[in-house]
Design a protein around this motif. Structure first.
Motif: not given
Length: 245
Positions: A78-80, A85-87, A100-105, A232-233
């Motif tokens: 219910t946070e969003a 979520f779709w956005e 928001f994924v730390p490993e993806i640069d 992140w959101f």
């Protein structure tokens, strides 16, 4: 010409054998329907913020035709809103994951096949001694429902692709050890603003990392994507979000 036979494995498609959007979504829904039969795994809980949530994991051992085992997670939020979520996941997913994924640069768009089908190469960077990984995927999004009282459902499907038959696309790919993954995500609009988020994936990091180490760490890895996205959101500037379409 687009092929209609769909196989969800980490064996990559070629550009000439990419399934259609309809075929991928249909196969994704069929795989989703099997999740209740998968073996239950660990449940993770997050107590951060005013709305705690739990993430339940499950898995399916490698079967004939699979290249690796499958892992899944399910959570309710219910946070969003569904639109929010779709956005974040249904639009520009790769670009948002870079945030928001730390490993993806780095996330690089290779080609837009249609408004709902895009080719991406994702560059993952890890602490030494693990070398960078590159994943090239076709991402397909599909939004349904929202009429006559039907709840909306959003599907995000990623399958590995080998673009080597196209020198121009190959040149755009990032450099690194070649990893592969396939994933099926579903967002569903629930009652009282609740959103269900389910994801199933099979993957290999490639390189010299043993597959059994990857399998052992998968429940925790797929769980982490949930709090990463929520945090992140929450950090994003509060701004109007367009309706899902």
């Amino acid at each position: 010409m687009l092929a209609q036979e769909v196989r969800f494995t980490i064996t990559p498609y070629t550009l000439s054998t990419l399934p259609s959007e309809a075929a991928l979504v249909s196969a994704g829904k069929a795989l989703y329907e099997t999740l209740d039969s998968w073996k239950q795994g660990k449940t993770f809980s997050s107590s951060k913020g005013p709305t705690p949530y739990s993430v339940k994991t499950s898995y399916r051992a490698k079967q004939p035709g699979d290249s690796a085992a499958w892992h899944a997670r399910h959570s309710e939020h219910t946070e969003a809103t569904f639109d929010e979520f779709w956005e974040g996941l249904g639009r520009n997913k790769a670009i948002n994951e870079q945030e928001f994924v730390p490993e993806i640069d780095k996330a690089t768009l290779l080609e837009t096949i249609s408004p709902n089908q895009t080719l991406w190469t994702l560059h993952y960077k890890f602490p030494p001694p693990v070398s960078p990984r590159v994943f090239t995927v076709l991402q397909v999004t599909h939004l349904a429902g929202g009429v006559e009282g039907m709840p909306r459902e959003g599907w995000i499907i990623s399958v590995p692709v080998d673009v080597s038959e196209n020198p121009e696309l190959k040149a755009k790919e990032e450099k690194g050890a070649r990893g592969r993954y396939v994933s099926i995500e579903r967002l569903k609009e629930g009652k009282d603003g609740m959103v269900e988020w389910t994801m199933a994936t099979s993957s290999t990091p490639g390189g010299s990392i043993p597959q059994f180490i990857t399998e052992r760490s998968m429940p925790g890895q797929i769980y982490k994507d949930v709090p990463h996205f929520i945090e992140w959101f929450k950090k994003k500037t509060a701004a109007p979000v367009p309706a899902a379409s």
